[in-house]
Design a protein around this motif. Structure first.
Motif, short mmCIF file in Angstrom:
data_model
loop_
_atom_site.label_atom_id
_atom_site.label_comp_id
_atom_site.label_asym_id
_atom_site.label_seq_id
_atom_site.Cartn_x
_atom_site.Cartn_y
_atom_site.Cartn_z
N PHE A 56 55.25 41.08 44.86
CA PHE A 56 54.47 42.38 44.68
C PHE A 56 52.89 42.33 44.05
O PHE A 56 51.91 42.34 44.40
CB PHE A 56 55.38 43.45 43.93
CG PHE A 56 54.63 44.75 44.04
CD1 PHE A 56 54.16 45.44 44.97
CD2 PHE A 56 54.01 45.12 42.60
CE1 PHE A 56 53.55 46.80 44.91
CE2 PHE A 56 53.14 46.20 42.52
CZ PHE A 56 53.32 47.12 43.45
N GLN A 57 53.21 41.77 42.79
CA GLN A 57 52.03 41.43 41.96
C GLN A 57 51.02 40.21 42.70
O GLN A 57 49.70 40.73 42.60
CB GLN A 57 52.44 40.78 40.54
CG GLN A 57 52.96 41.87 39.62
CD GLN A 57 53.30 41.46 38.32
OE1 GLN A 57 53.16 40.38 37.90
NE2 GLN A 57 53.45 42.26 37.58
N VAL B 168 49.20 42.10 45.70
CA VAL B 168 48.37 43.15 44.89
C VAL B 168 46.76 42.35 44.54
O VAL B 168 45.80 42.98 45.07
CB VAL B 168 48.71 44.11 43.80
CG1 VAL B 168 47.49 44.79 43.40
CG2 VAL B 168 49.97 45.05 44.39
N GLU B 169 47.36 41.25 43.90
CA GLU B 169 46.12 40.67 43.40
C GLU B 169 45.14 39.98 44.61
O GLU B 169 43.89 39.88 44.75
CB GLU B 169 46.44 39.49 42.39
CG GLU B 169 45.46 38.90 41.53
CD GLU B 169 45.96 37.68 40.80
OE1 GLU B 169 45.25 36.67 40.75
OE2 GLU B 169 47.30 37.66 40.31
N THR C 59 43.33 42.73 46.44
CA THR C 59 42.34 43.00 45.79
C THR C 59 41.08 42.11 45.74
O THR C 59 39.87 42.50 46.29
CB THR C 59 42.50 43.11 44.19
OG1 THR C 59 43.90 43.87 43.90
CG2 THR C 59 41.30 43.62 43.20
N LEU D 122 39.86 42.57 49.36
CA LEU D 122 38.99 43.93 49.66
C LEU D 122 37.79 43.63 49.02
O LEU D 122 36.70 44.26 49.51
CB LEU D 122 39.88 45.03 48.84
CG LEU D 122 40.73 46.15 49.84
CD1 LEU D 122 41.45 47.04 48.95
CD2 LEU D 122 39.63 46.80 50.69
N GLY D 123 37.62 42.93 47.93
CA GLY D 123 36.42 42.74 47.13
C GLY D 123 35.53 42.17 48.15
O GLY D 123 34.19 42.40 48.21
N ARG E 94 36.56 32.50 41.30
CA ARG E 94 36.60 33.11 42.62
C ARG E 94 35.42 33.32 43.54
O ARG E 94 35.53 33.45 44.70
CB ARG E 94 37.38 34.50 42.51
CG ARG E 94 38.54 34.84 43.18
CD ARG E 94 39.00 36.02 42.94
NE ARG E 94 38.24 37.13 43.14
CZ ARG E 94 38.38 38.43 42.66
NH1 ARG E 94 39.64 38.54 41.80
NH2 ARG E 94 37.60 39.25 42.94
N TYR F 240 30.23 40.40 38.86
CA TYR F 240 29.67 41.38 40.08
C TYR F 240 28.30 41.65 40.13
O TYR F 240 27.60 42.03 41.10
CB TYR F 240 30.48 42.65 39.87
CG TYR F 240 31.80 42.40 40.61
CD1 TYR F 240 32.01 42.16 41.80
CD2 TYR F 240 33.20 42.61 39.58
CE1 TYR F 240 33.27 41.93 42.23
CE2 TYR F 240 34.48 42.30 40.14
CZ TYR F 240 34.46 41.90 41.40
OH TYR F 240 35.83 41.58 41.97
N GLN G 71 49.44 46.89 36.89
CA GLN G 71 48.33 46.24 37.93
C GLN G 71 48.01 47.34 38.90
O GLN G 71 46.86 47.29 39.24
CB GLN G 71 49.22 45.37 38.48
CG GLN G 71 48.51 44.09 38.95
CD GLN G 71 49.32 43.09 39.84
OE1 GLN G 71 50.38 43.01 40.00
NE2 GLN G 71 48.46 41.92 40.05
N VAL H 87 44.17 48.15 39.81
CA VAL H 87 43.40 47.86 41.09
C VAL H 87 42.73 49.41 41.36
O VAL H 87 41.56 49.07 41.83
CB VAL H 87 44.43 47.55 42.31
CG1 VAL H 87 43.73 47.49 43.44
CG2 VAL H 87 44.89 46.16 41.76
N LEU I 171 39.70 49.53 39.38
CA LEU I 171 38.69 48.78 39.80
C LEU I 171 37.79 49.19 40.93
O LEU I 171 36.63 49.29 40.67
CB LEU I 171 39.50 47.41 40.11
CG LEU I 171 38.55 46.09 40.23
CD1 LEU I 171 37.99 45.74 38.66
CD2 LEU I 171 39.50 45.07 40.81
N PHE I 172 38.60 49.66 42.06
CA PHE I 172 37.78 50.01 43.19
C PHE I 172 37.34 51.41 43.08
O PHE I 172 36.06 51.67 43.64
CB PHE I 172 38.57 49.91 44.36
CG PHE I 172 38.97 48.46 44.72
CD1 PHE I 172 37.91 48.13 45.62
CD2 PHE I 172 39.93 47.86 44.46
CE1 PHE I 172 37.93 46.67 45.99
CE2 PHE I 172 40.36 46.62 44.68
CZ PHE I 172 39.18 45.98 45.63
N ILE J 281 33.78 47.41 40.72
CA ILE J 281 33.49 46.21 41.79
C ILE J 281 31.99 46.61 42.48
O ILE J 281 31.25 45.53 42.61
CB ILE J 281 34.50 46.33 43.05
CG1 ILE J 281 35.67 45.45 42.29
CG2 ILE J 281 33.92 45.81 44.16
CD1 ILE J 281 36.33 45.21 43.38
#
Lengths: 261, 267
Positions: free
Chosen positions: A30-31, A34-35, A38, A41-42, A191, B40, B181, B185, B188-189, B194
């Motif tokens: 799961f983690q 999600v990571e 993220t 999506l970024g 990244r 960013y 977590q 997230v 963050l968004f 971001i």
């Protein structure tokens, strides 16, 4: 060969002990998802406004994210747990037990702890990488794949040596966990392509904390933008760092007195 | 009330002493807080540069201003209570806290504010350094700077109450890392960390306006950049007040239920 067999033994022990906590698999899955979500999506947000980031196309940055996850997974799988344990055992003196074993102590401390669920990150990373490759299609040939594999291994050696050097410092300065924490937060900068960053950051991320060689360089190899000099330089750096880490480890061991002694 | 003031003063002294002792952890904390907005900033500057000097309604130099101010705003409203609470419940140190005659949130607030005051000078120094490196364009009107004071205080209060309340999920489950977590997230968004929220599609902006995250980070930043009209600023303060009320109600409800669960487990 013997080393591989030893790693196999330690790995099996970790698997057996972790299988008692199978829920951890789903928590980690799961983690990791999600990571990864993220990160993707970024990328999606950034690439909705441009189709090239510092000369990198979307799918090339995607490949970089894949490499980032693979290497991050490798660090989390053996390097970080082992080095964390090393620092701990120098402090409380349990390193004695490792030293008493009839195998190379550096090898033993490096593989002593395996966080098997971090394999998920590696698998996901390869999945992302494969997706990126399929989308890049025609540009990836045999040479790219070969140099990528070499650079990935080189990166692994660099990062392992770097961590070992830092962890070895615990023979002199007992509390060094903090340095390792710094690495984890700086790793995030890997990244994105290192070439984006201004000169001083690029220098720091290449020569002080060698993250450039671990994520950007393998991704460059795969996307065919790696120069022969960089390739050679990375191999030389890996050899150099590995040698330094070995020497430091030897000197450090002499420094170690053992808490129980 | 005087007892509470004495408590805050004492907590400040304690935190200060321990901060001086654990300088290294402070540095780590700062690095991660500086690095994320910095990355960013660089990514968006690159995009903007490639796109001929601007993206959406932000120019390259406005991006620099956005992320440097964001770093400072995040420093003001940030909390680490979710990690802390998990540790407390897991290790059982919370039992001692419960014996004290004041609500534990007070020492947490004092702790948060004092450690931030200690790190603030360094944070400002870093911001100035980044400003020298990236030439931000920052010219807010005077009223916006004045309005930013209550807005920042409200942002801190909303974030603190919500995260303190969420941290109490540690009373019910030991797997709070997953919950944390998800929360991070979302923040963050939807808070603008971001990218400035105006760069997101309209539906995302709508969701961000309804949820509390924007009001904790993005809104103060936009205000300080001089991008909001007085009416928008007032509407934002209204949203902050509404979320403060919701946060307070949730905090009361969850705290009552949570303490009961904790005592049941610990007994």
């Amino acid at each position: 060969m013997n080393y591989l067999r030893l790693f196999g033994v330690y790995f099996r022990v970790s698997v057996l002990s972790e299988l008692a906590y199978r829920v951890n698999f789903f928590v980690q899955l799961f983690q990791s998802l999600v990571e990864l979500g993220t990160a993707l999506l970024g990328l999606a947000v950034v690439f909705s406004y441009t189709n090239t980031l510092g000369g990198w196309r979307p799918d090339e940055v995607l490949a970089l994210v894949g490499v980032y996850f693979i290497v991050g997974g490798m660090i989390g799988l053996v390097i970080q747990p082992g080095m964390g344990k090393l620092i701990e055992s120098v402090r409380d003196g349990t390193l004695d037990f490792t030293l008493a074993k009839p195998e190379d102590a550096q090898l033993l401390v490096s593989i002593q702890r395996v966080e098997i669920w971090k394999l998920i990150d590696i698998v996901l990373g390869f999945g992302v990488l494969a997706t990126a490759l399929v989308r890049l299609g025609e540009t990836v040939g045999g040479w790219e794949v070969l140099s990528f594999v070499v650079m990935l291994l080189t990166g692994a050696v660099i990062i392992y040596s770097f961590w070992l050097i830092l962890a070895t410092l615990s023979f002199w300065f007992v509390r060094v966990e903090n340095i390792l924490e710094i690495f984890q937060s700086v790793y995030e900068a890997g990244r994105w392509p290192i070439s984006l960053y201004p000169g001083w950051m690029r220098f720091a991320l290449t020569f002080i904390i060698p993250i450039a060689f671990v994520t950007t360089v393998p991704a460059e190899a795969l996307t065919g933008r790696l120069s022969a000099e960089t390739l050679l330089g990375a191999v030389l750096l890996a050899a150099l760092l590995f040698a330094i880490s070995r020497v430091l480890w030897r000197i450090g061991l002499r420094q170690y007195s053992g808490a129980s002694a | 009330m005087r007892g509470l003031a004495a408590l805050y003063v004492q907590q400040f002294k304690t935190t200060f002493a321990s901060m001086v002792q654990y300088r290294a952890s402070l540095v780590i904390w700062m690095i991660s807080h500086v690095l994320e907005p910095l990355v960013y900033l660089i990514v968006w500057s690159t995009v903007s540069y490639t796109g001929g000097g601007s993206v959406g309604d932000y120019t390259t130099r406005e991006f620099a201003a956005y992320f440097i101010v964001l770093m400072l705003v995040n420093h003001v409203s940030y909390t680490w209570i979710m990690y802390e609470f998990e540790y407390r419940v897991r290790e059982g140190t919370f039992s001692v806290t419960l014996l004290k005659p004041v609500h534990p949130i007070h020492s947490d607030i004092a702790d948060n504010i004092s450690s931030k005051l200690i790190t603030l000078p360094l944070m400002v120094l870093i911001a100035l350094g980044l400003a020298a490196a990236f030439h931000p364009l920052l010219a807010p009107p005077m009223w916006a700077v004045v309005a930013a004071i209550p807005v920042l205080i409200l942002a801190f209060m909303v974030r603190f109450l919500l995260e303190w309340t969420l941290a109490q999920s540690a009373f019910w489950t030991t797997r709070v890392t997953a919950i944390n977590q998800i929360y991070f997230v979302l923040v963050l968004f939807l808070s603008g960390q971001i990218a400035p929220l105006t760069l997101f599609p309209a539906p995302v902006q709508l969701v961000a306006a309804i949820l509390p995250f924007r009001w904790m980070i993005g809104f103060p930043v936009e205000l300080l950049l001089g991008r909001l009209s007085p009416v928008q600023a007032l509407t934002g303060i209204g949203a902050q007040v509404v979320w403060l009320a919701i946060g307070f109600a949730l905090f009361r409800i969850v705290w009552r239920a949570g303490v009961r669960v904790y005592s049941a487990v610990g007994a």
